[in-house]
Design an enzyme around this catalytic site. Structure first.
Site, PDB file in Angstrom:
ATOM      1  N   ARG A 104       0.831  -1.203   0.000  1.00 37.11           N
ATOM      2  CA  ARG A 104       0.000   0.000   0.000  1.00 37.11           C
ATOM      3  C   ARG A 104       0.866   1.254   0.000  1.00 37.11           C
ATOM      4  O   ARG A 104       0.555   2.243  -0.671  1.00 37.11           O
ATOM      5  CB  ARG A 104      -0.936  -0.006   1.204  1.00 37.11           C
ATOM      6  CG  ARG A 104      -2.008  -1.081   1.151  1.00 37.11           C
ATOM      7  CD  ARG A 104      -2.729  -1.229   2.464  1.00 37.11           C
ATOM      8  NE  ARG A 104      -3.493  -0.030   2.816  1.00 37.11           N
ATOM      9  CZ  ARG A 104      -4.089   0.148   3.994  1.00 37.11           C
ATOM     10  NH1 ARG A 104      -3.992  -0.779   4.944  1.00 37.11           N
ATOM     11  NH2 ARG A 104      -4.768   1.255   4.231  1.00 37.11           N
TER      12      ARG A 104
ATOM     13  N   CYS B  55      -1.420   5.689   9.495  1.00 31.68           N
ATOM     14  CA  CYS B  55      -1.765   4.349   9.010  1.00 31.68           C
ATOM     15  C   CYS B  55      -2.955   4.498   8.079  1.00 31.68           C
ATOM     16  O   CYS B  55      -3.061   5.503   7.371  1.00 31.68           O
ATOM     17  CB  CYS B  55      -2.074   3.414  10.180  1.00 31.68           C
ATOM     18  SG  CYS B  55      -3.460   3.940  11.208  1.00 31.68           S
TER      19      CYS B  55
END
Length: 392
Positions: A284, A348
């Site tokens: 990611r 995050c």
């Protein structure tokens, strides 16, 4: 001991040590204040020199300086001490502490902080159905959060709550500032660090908040008491916020918004006062794997470092953090100096696993006051078309 004239410090696991009254780990305490006042001057001199050498040695072990944010609530409450020590506590230690009072008249209370990203599991549903630790409360990070146009205009998930709501929730859970809280999760839950971090950030004394290393299943397998049958968890919307809460909360400490993160990203890296650590997976981070939420761009903030939170957890049991030496290695692989004097902003996907990074940094000896959470994290950053993003 009286704070005046005494040297105090906080260890990496948030325990307070008076370097005047106590010698350091491995060295016995020598005497009380009252006795020292009565011994002769020569003995006092020798003891003072010994303590000074001990304090110097202990400082070399990187004692954490007292953090005015985390410790403000402790000082105002007279330093009620938990039956447990440290942020991370074993199941065995939790079994020993079960039902134990704090020295300030509080109780040891277990808090189920389970949360799951997968729609196949729901922490609230599991808690309400049971089993659960006897007397455990449920802290729902989605429910106990900022909601509505005024508090959360972007509709971001589980944003930190206003202090009045948090105080009302703690009242409803029958939790006082003197209670020692042990956050735990159900089997396989790797997200309990958010509930742990939120409880401290909203003002519960940091020395009285612990994170159990091991799941509910391990607790039960080792003889821990459980209760079964249905039990209803509180719902924030049912609480009456007109009344001033008894629990004395604070606004969320050690959290930053997107404006602050944008300022850091746009700063010259050489002179910036902070670095950003991203807890998402490497795929990611590099835009090689899709984001789990629709509408988010892939990649990362320019200049940020990647330390996947899964690298910080036991691969055989994600309810446990790795030993400190392995945590340090994970940060080193990600290019992060855990003891940098710069602030570390943890990010995050949505502010949950960033808390795992913050907990791990503290386990490595980092001063908790220099670590912050970007609450909106990638769900806020990646959904804004005007924020800078890179993939290399």
């Amino acid at each position: 001991c009286p704070p005046e004239g005494h040297l105090h410090a906080m260890t990496r696991n948030a325990n307070i040590r008076c370097l005047t009254c106590w010698t350091l780990p491995g060295i016995l305490a020598v005497t009380s204040h009252h006795f020292m006042q009565q011994v002769n001057a020569n003995i006092i001199l020798m003891l003072s020199l010994t303590l000074a050498r001990s304090a110097t040695a202990f400082s070399a072990r990187r004692l954490l300086p007292t953090h005015k944010n985390w410790l403000t609530t402790q000082s105002r409450l007279g330093m009620s001490t938990s039956a447990l020590s440290g942020n991370l506590v074993s199941v065995e230690d939790c079994l020993s502490a079960f039902g134990a009072p704090t020295d300030g008249g509080g109780r040891t209370i277990f808090v189920d902080g389970s949360w799951h990203l997968s729609p196949d599991r729901d922490g609230r549903t599991d808690y309400e159905a049971g089993p659960r630790i006897v007397g455990a409360r449920f802290f729902d990070i989605d429910d106990v959060s900022s909601k509505g146009e005024d508090l959360n205009p972007k509709g971001l998930p589980h944003m930190m709550p206003p202090k009045k709501l948090f105080g009302a929730v703690m009242d409803a859970l029958d939790i006082t500032e003197k209670d020692s809280l042990v956050v735990y999760g159900t089997e396989g839950c790797m997200f309990t660090a958010r509930a742990f971090y939120a409880l401290r950030a909203m003002g519960h004394p940091s020395a009285n908040v612990h994170l159990m290393q091991g799941s509910l299943a391990e607790w039960e397998s080792k003889g821990g008491e459980i209760e079964t049958g249905p039990k209803t968890a509180i719902v924030a919307a049912d609480l009456k916020l007109e009344k001033e809460p008894t629990y004395r909360s604070t606004e969320a400490m050690n959290f930053v918004d997107m404006d602050e993160v944008l300022r850091v990203v746009k700063s010259d890296p050489a002179s910036a006062d902070a670095i950003i650590v991203d807890a998402r997976s490497a795929g990611r981070f590099r835009a090689e794997a899709p984001e789990p939420r629709e509408g988010l761009r892939g990649g990362h903030m320019p200049g940020s470092f990647n330390v996947p939170f899964t690298d910080l957890l036991d691969p055989n049991d994600p309810t446990k953090f790795l030993p400190a030496e392995d945590l340090r290695s994970a940060f080193e692989r990600g290019g992060v100096d855990v003891l940098t004097e710069k602030r570390v902003i943890c990010s995050c996907g949505s502010g949950v696993t960033a808390c795992a990074v913050a907990v791990a940094l503290e386990e490595c000896g980092r001063d908790a006051s220099k670590t912050q959470i970007f609450d909106g994290s990638w769900i806020e950053w990646g959904s804004d078309p005007n924020t800078p993003i890179v993939s290399k």
